[in-house]
Design a protein around this motif. Structure first.
Motif, mmCIF file in Angstrom:
data_model
loop_
_atom_site.group_PDB
_atom_site.id
_atom_site.type_symbol
_atom_site.label_atom_id
_atom_site.label_comp_id
_atom_site.label_asym_id
_atom_site.label_seq_id
_atom_site.Cartn_x
_atom_site.Cartn_y
_atom_site.Cartn_z
ATOM 1 N N GLU B 476 24.552 -28.174 -27.483
ATOM 2 C CA GLU B 476 23.753 -29.107 -28.301
ATOM 3 C C GLU B 476 24.674 -29.790 -29.318
ATOM 4 O OE1 GLU B 476 20.931 -29.274 -27.046
ATOM 5 O OE2 GLU B 476 20.673 -27.327 -26.093
ATOM 6 N N GLN B 477 24.530 -31.082 -29.444
ATOM 7 C CA GLN B 477 25.514 -31.857 -30.199
ATOM 8 C C GLN B 477 25.045 -32.216 -31.610
ATOM 9 O OE1 GLN B 477 28.576 -32.358 -28.820
ATOM 10 N NE2 GLN B 477 27.733 -31.055 -27.198
ATOM 11 N N ASP B 478 26.024 -32.269 -32.504
ATOM 12 C CA ASP B 478 25.768 -32.748 -33.862
ATOM 13 C C ASP B 478 26.562 -34.025 -34.071
ATOM 14 O OD1 ASP B 478 25.721 -33.258 -36.621
ATOM 15 O OD2 ASP B 478 25.454 -31.140 -37.073
ATOM 16 N N TYR B 479 25.875 -35.098 -34.369
ATOM 17 C CA TYR B 479 26.613 -36.338 -34.650
ATOM 18 C C TYR B 479 26.163 -36.900 -35.983
ATOM 19 C CZ TYR B 479 22.416 -37.844 -32.213
ATOM 20 O OH TYR B 479 21.115 -37.993 -31.810
ATOM 21 N N GLY B 480 25.851 -35.970 -36.885
ATOM 22 C CA GLY B 480 25.480 -36.396 -38.222
ATOM 23 C C GLY B 480 24.062 -36.014 -38.586
ATOM 24 N N GLN B 481 23.268 -35.572 -37.596
ATOM 25 C CA GLN B 481 21.879 -35.219 -37.914
ATOM 26 C C GLN B 481 21.803 -33.928 -38.718
ATOM 27 O OE1 GLN B 481 23.380 -34.525 -35.044
ATOM 28 N NE2 GLN B 481 21.966 -34.673 -33.350
ATOM 29 N N GLY B 482 22.859 -33.101 -38.594
ATOM 30 C CA GLY B 482 22.842 -31.825 -39.297
ATOM 31 C C GLY B 482 22.442 -30.670 -38.407
ATOM 32 N N THR B 483 22.489 -30.885 -37.095
ATOM 33 C CA THR B 483 22.105 -29.825 -36.162
ATOM 34 C C THR B 483 22.938 -28.569 -36.354
ATOM 35 O OG1 THR B 483 22.028 -31.704 -34.667
ATOM 36 C CG2 THR B 483 21.396 -29.589 -33.767
ATOM 37 N N HIS B 484 24.242 -28.763 -36.539
ATOM 38 C CA HIS B 484 25.100 -27.585 -36.664
ATOM 39 C C HIS B 484 24.770 -26.777 -37.918
ATOM 40 C CE1 HIS B 484 28.528 -28.893 -33.732
ATOM 41 N NE2 HIS B 484 27.364 -28.774 -33.150
ATOM 42 N N ALA B 485 24.423 -27.466 -38.978
ATOM 43 C CA ALA B 485 24.026 -26.747 -40.197
ATOM 44 C C ALA B 485 22.767 -25.928 -39.913
ATOM 45 C CB ALA B 485 23.778 -27.735 -41.331
ATOM 46 N N ALA B 486 21.810 -26.550 -39.224
ATOM 47 C CA ALA B 486 20.569 -25.839 -38.898
ATOM 48 C C ALA B 486 20.850 -24.652 -37.977
ATOM 49 C CB ALA B 486 19.578 -26.791 -38.251
ATOM 50 N N PHE B 487 21.733 -24.866 -36.995
ATOM 51 C CA PHE B 487 22.071 -23.772 -36.066
ATOM 52 C C PHE B 487 22.734 -22.615 -36.816
ATOM 53 C CE2 PHE B 487 22.527 -26.787 -32.152
ATOM 54 C CZ PHE B 487 21.151 -26.911 -32.108
ATOM 55 N N ALA B 488 23.640 -22.951 -37.726
ATOM 56 C CA ALA B 488 24.310 -21.907 -38.508
ATOM 57 C C ALA B 488 23.282 -21.128 -39.319
ATOM 58 C CB ALA B 488 25.360 -22.533 -39.430
ATOM 59 N N GLN B 489 22.300 -21.857 -39.862
ATOM 60 C CA GLN B 489 21.268 -21.176 -40.657
ATOM 61 C C GLN B 489 20.404 -20.265 -39.786
ATOM 62 O OE1 GLN B 489 20.253 -25.070 -42.726
ATOM 63 N NE2 GLN B 489 19.366 -23.530 -44.076
ATOM 64 N N ILE B 490 20.071 -20.746 -38.569
ATOM 65 C CA ILE B 490 19.237 -19.939 -37.670
ATOM 66 C C ILE B 490 19.973 -18.652 -37.290
ATOM 67 C CG2 ILE B 490 18.270 -19.849 -35.323
ATOM 68 C CD1 ILE B 490 17.679 -22.927 -35.714
ATOM 69 N N ALA B 491 21.239 -18.798 -36.903
ATOM 70 C CA ALA B 491 22.032 -17.618 -36.531
ATOM 71 C C ALA B 491 22.209 -16.697 -37.731
ATOM 72 C CB ALA B 491 23.390 -18.061 -35.989
ATOM 73 N N ALA B 492 22.461 -17.306 -38.891
ATOM 74 C CA ALA B 492 22.687 -16.524 -40.102
ATOM 75 C C ALA B 492 21.447 -15.722 -40.466
ATOM 76 C CB ALA B 492 23.077 -17.453 -41.247
ATOM 77 N N ARG B 493 20.306 -16.356 -40.345
ATOM 78 C CA ARG B 493 19.069 -15.641 -40.685
ATOM 79 C C ARG B 493 18.842 -14.471 -39.736
ATOM 80 N NH1 ARG B 493 13.062 -17.719 -42.199
ATOM 81 N NH2 ARG B 493 11.985 -15.854 -41.490
#
Lengths: 288, 760
Positions: B476-493
């Motif tokens: 899944e790609q992040d091109y500025g939407q912030g997907t990676h930040a959300a993914f990091a938060q999901i994994a972190a939680r």
């Protein structure tokens, strides 16, 4: 290619003469990047003569290399030639306004250049000197050859400064424009007005609009109609109609239809006149 | 190796909801360190350039490349006649890498060269001599569908690229003896995605690893499948390695396939890496903008405001080739039907070939075009019936438990609340004098199984690194939407660590799980769920290994484990223990999220997604009646995207999407002069500047939806949808007359106010 930052007017003129038509005077040069680069460029941006803004012996003098940003924020321009400050503030983007100059705006000869329209509205004259050291002074509207071509040959002649009669008590000026977007957009129409009121009646007036002809167009017939009248609702409606009848504009796929532009030109000139008259009235009352 | 336990006083970032976590990726962008495609420069790299057709429609009689090939520095020249290619395509197979005997639009690819520098490549292109025989062209889609029109493709008779007729319920009965029928023709021009960075690709052909395309894509796996097919390479020999992406907005889902294919073919032929970098003008004349649509729509309504049915006849303008236009046309023709309880519909949609730029997709996939039509009709009906547009929407909007006319199953749904919140915030009950107000609502799917009924979900890997950090592998790609930040938060939680301890890797197809990619608003909901599952799997493994190490069961908090005997264990300790015990294996969690099969059938009826997001926008405008100039003062965007994982990036999505919606409503659109793009620059194709935007007020109606990770749903595309209808309705409210063609330029509005005959 050579690029000279001239340290004196004399040096600039000598370089142009040595360039034998292949070197060109520039100030800002923001639009030059869109064209083919000449062999030599002589930059006039740092000369005392071309960058000064002053009022002496009842005449305002503005260097031709004054940037749009500087003209738009100069207290002297704001109080004595408001139309120019407004025109300059409307140009391009902050980056362009920090680099582009009012002289360049005139010599670039685009038909609806905002600073040029304001200058013609104010009745500005340009002072030029050529490589033979001969000087001439011309009304800005007389410097246009054809669309996007100036009568000023930058390989032989340097525009040094503009001379403007300042708007004093009872006088006001204004600039208006209409574009599809609020920045970075060429205007569908722009207009400028300068008016002198006496006891609430128009004593002197200059009305200018573009784009119609190669140069910003003075609306002489409409001006005549306005003389001696108060600038009230009736006069404004009359001006809207008279302008649309006096000037002929064209339509384009990119900008707007001729019919809409014809309508806009009336609205914008009338709006500039109204604002200029309000300023004239205020300056009179305030004893400015 | 000396092991050091992580800090014990880690702040509890792990909770998914409500944080403003900023991914460190942001810093590489704002400090100028991020490497974009345009920056790439490989050793020995050649520069590719494409020769394009100057005619909208012509037969190629002869292509002479002798002079180009003789130029010093030219390393490869390609023409269509020398390539033995089968037609390829995304939805329809109607394209060739280079035209063979015919060109079908101004910009069609005719030849390609690679040379040691760009200047030589440009010279070589100019040196190629092409003899054309001009053919009659057709540029208007309605004309293209008429008998006797010039034909573009032999195997698509009548210039119909794709069409669909659909009846659900009993539209005939609904319109018989109706209290009110409202009807109008709406037009929406072709829209460019206007991403800041023009598309580029550096292709490398290596005898061992195969082809690598260095290019930023929203769906790298989808693209490499097509490229492998065209090149006739095994799939495992075609990779995508993504630099940072300078904007996508749907335009980089498949990006520009010609650029990838031609750079690869040039790399194969020359034996060197080849870079093709589109110019802005090429982006506008040979990119893949979203289809233009002409929507003829009517709606029947009972006196009390209940919608009984709607009919639509839609023509979409495909341009010369199809890209994703059939799928986008399908969304235009139906998605908006599911935001209201409409019992009966009848639709015909025809996608017409014309001799113009081919078309693709844009954020929201055409849903916004339909929104403009439907929401305009709702206000027209409300006005005629003397009803409040807010009340009429509340009366008809879908609610939890509904099954829509197309079979969409409405789960958790806060549309009603969105409407009320948006109306309240805009001051619907205290309208200001001299201002116009408009409302609009939207539904958008979170991933769609329409593309592939069998491939519905996503997968991910979560790896515990030796230092105790976590790496997520996802396609899944992040091109500025912030997907990676959300993914990091999901994994972190899930793992009870800080999101800053999580790195998300998605740019290499060699290592990332296969993915559908960044489209259809699926990434957070579907991709995020796979990441949650991978993290859960890893967590189990960590617990098991930690218990083994401690000799007793453990619990975990803030990334630190504690055994019942009170022994504390850092993640790094557990990782290293496993590393030694397995002689080098990493602890890896696998997550596969496979949504249940759907009842989606041949007719396109059925539930296409695991969840839907909802939105209501309210707009306040002011109109200068002397010029027709419209000022959008304020836009309230109320969204139900479930529980918001990251409010910072979610608000960013709303600001950006609304800006694009304002652009499409008021400013943007392709202008054509007989097939030639007349506004092929950012100077003349006007996207809004900051000065053209209203105050934007985001409101989140956070109703947890069990379908997505931690109750969250997608937001990226729906943000744009309601803007068009809301602005159109507010403009109509202010003007007293309605404009039915976008963009709502001052001139068009003034024409409507003045009752001028349209001069277009």
């Amino acid at each position: 290619m050579s690029y000279l930052i001239a340290s004196s007017l004399e040096e600039a003129l000598t370089s142009l003469r040595d360039g034998s038509g292949k070197a060109r005077a520039v100030a800002g040069a923001t639009d030059l990047y869109l064209q083919e680069m000449p062999y030599g460029l002589v930059d006039l941006s740092f000369l005392k003569e071309t960058t000064v803004i002053e009022e002496k012996e009842g005449l305002m003098s503005l260097g031709a290399a004054v940037t749009h940003a500087l003209a738009a924020s100069s207290p002297l321009v704001l109080s004595r030639a408001r139309a120019l400050a407004e025109g300059c503030a409307a140009i391009g983007s902050p980056q362009i306004r920090n680099i582009g100059t009012i002289g360049g705006n005139v010599i670039n000869a685009a038909p609806a250049a905002d600073a040029a329209v304001a200058l013609v509205g104010l009745g500005a004259k340009a002072e030029l000197v050529d490589i033979n050291r001969e000087t001439r002074t011309e009304a800005v509207e007389n410097l246009y050859w054809t669309h996007n071509r100036s009568l000023v040959d930058s390989s032989k002649e340097i525009m040094v400064r503009f001379l403007i009669k300042p708007c004093l008590a009872g006088e006001g000026s204004a600039f208006t424009r209409f574009a599809a977007r609020r920045a970075l957009a060429l205007p569908m129409v722009n207009a400028a007005a300068r008016v002198k009121l006496e006891k609430g009646f128009v004593k002197e007036v200059r009305l200018v609009a573009a784009p119609a002809r190669p140069a910003p167009t003075r609306l002489l017939k409409t001006e005549e109609l306005v003389i001696g009248r108060p600038v009230n609702g009736e006069t404004i409606s009359m001006v809207e109609k008279a302008v649309a009848e006096e000037i002929e504009v064209r339509g384009s796929l990119l900008r707007c239809s001729a019919r809409y532009r014809q309508h806009l030109v009336g609205v914008l000139v009338a709006s500039a006149l109204k604002t200029a008259a309000t300023r004239a009235g205020t300056s009179g009352k305030a004893g400015d | 190796m000396i092991l050091k336990a992580p800090e014990k006083n880690i702040r509890r970032y792990g909770k998914a909801e409500g944080t403003g976590y900023q991914s460190p990726e942001v810093w590489s962008k704002v400090t100028g360190k991020a490497v974009y495609g345009i920056d790439l420069n490989l050793p020995g790299m050649l520069y590719g350039k494409i020769l394009r057709s100057p005619y909208p429609h012509a037969r190629i009689k002869k292509v002479d490349t002798t002079a180009a090939e003789a130029l010093p520095g030219v390393r490869a020249v390609l023409t269509g006649a020398k390539l033995e290619s089968k037609p390829f395509g995304i939805a329809v197979e109607d394209e060739l890498p280079l035209a063979v005997d015919r060109v079908r639009y101004i910009g069609d690819e005719v030849a390609a060269v690679a040379a040691v520098d760009l200047q030589t490549a440009v010279q070589a292109i100019k040196a190629i001599k092409v003899e054309y025989e001009e053919l009659p062209a057709v540029c208007d889609p309605a004309e293209a569908l008429q008998e006797g029109a010039p034909q573009l493709h032999d195997n698509f008779p009548g210039n119909v690229a794709w069409q669909r007729e659909l009846v659900r319920g009993s539209p005939g009965d609904a319109f018989t003896g109706a209290d009110l029928v409202v009807e109008e023709n709406f037009t929406v021009p072709a829209i460019h995605q206007a991403y800041l960075e023009p598309i580029s690709c550096v292709a490398v052909d290596d005898p061992y690893t195969g082809i690598t395309l260095h290019t930023a894509l929203q769906s790298p796996d989808a693209v490499r499948k097509i490229v492998a097919g065209v090149l006739n390479y095994p799939l495992s020999k075609v990779h995508v390695s993504g630099p940072v992406m300078g904007g996508g907005f749907g335009g980089r889902v498949y990006g520009n396939l010609k650029v990838y294919i031609l750079s690869a073919l040039l790399a194969i032929k020359s034996g060197s890496p080849v870079k093709i970098q589109l110019t802005r003008e090429e982006e506008f004349t040979a990119g893949r903008p979203m289809i233009a649509a002409a929507i003829q729509m009517k709606m029947t309504v009972r006196r009390d405001g209940t919608i009984l049915g709607r009919e639509a006849d839609i023509i979409t303008d495909n341009g010369a080739y199809s890209a994703q236009a059939p799928w986008v046309s399908k969304t235009v023709s139906e998605r908006n039907d599911s935001v209201y309880r409409i019992p009966s519909i009848k639709t015909r949609v025809r996608l017409a070939y014309t001799n113009k730029i081919p078309t693709g997709q844009y954020r929201a996939y055409g849903n916004q075009a339909a929104n403009f039509a439907t929401e305009s009709l709702i206000d027209m009906a409300a006005k005629k019936l003397g009803l409040d547009p807010l009340e009429m929407r509340l009366k008809n909007c879908v609610r939890e438990g509904d099954i829509t006319v197309h079979g969409l199953q409405i789960g958790k749904c806060g549309l009603d609340e969105c409407l009320k919140a948006a109306a309240k915030e805009i001051g619907w009950d205290q309208k200001k004098e001299g201002r116009g107000y408009g409302l609009s609502v939207a539904i958008h799917a979170n991933g769609s199984l329409v593309f592939d009924k069998n491939f519905r979900g996503a997968s991910a890997l979560a790896r515990l690194e030796l230092d105790g950090r976590i790496t997520i592998f996802t396609g899944e790609q992040d091109y500025g939407q912030g997907t990676h930040a959300a993914f990091a938060q999901i994994a972190a939680r899930t793992l009870d660590v800080s999101p800053a301890q999580v790195t998300v890797e998605s740019k290499e197809t060699k290592t990332a799980p296969f993915s559908t990619g960044a489209l259809a608003m699926r990434q957070t909901t579907i991709g995020g769920k796979a990441i949650q599952l991978a993290a859960e799997d890893l967590r189990e493994k960590i617990f098991k290994t930690a218990a083994e190490l401690a000799g007793a069961p453990v619990t975990m908090e803030n990334g630190v484990m504690c055994s019942i005997s009170g022994q504390e264990l850092a993640l790094a300790e557990v990782a290293y223990y496993n590393h030694s015990a397995t002689s080098g294996l990493s602890m890896t969690g696998e997550g596969k999220f496979v949504p249940e099969e759907s009842d989606y059938d041949e007719s396109g009826y059925g539930n296409i997604s695991i969840a839907y997001s909802y939105a209501a926008h309210a707009v306040e405008v002011e109109l200068d009646k002397t010029t027709g100039a419209l000022t959008v003062h304020r836009l309230v965007a109320a969204h139900d995207s479930g529980r918001i994982i990251n409010h910072l990036t979610a608000r960013g999505q709303i600001y950006g999407g609304v800006a694009q919606g304002i652009g499409m409503s008021c400013l943007e659109g392709y202008l054509f002069d007989e097939g030639r793009v007349a506004n092929a620059s950012l100077a003349e194709y006007k996207i809004p500047t900051a000065l053209d935007l209203p105050e934007i007020v985001p409101i989140f109606i956070e109703i947890e939806d069990p379908a997505g990770p931690y109750g969250s749903k997608g937001l990226g595309e729906i943000v744009m949808v309601p803007v068009l209808g809301a602005v159109a309705n507010a403009a109509a409210d202010a003007a007293g007359v309605r404009v039915t063609g976008l963009p709502l330029s001052a001139e068009i509005i003034y024409q409507a106010i003045s009752g001028w005959e349209c001069e277009q």
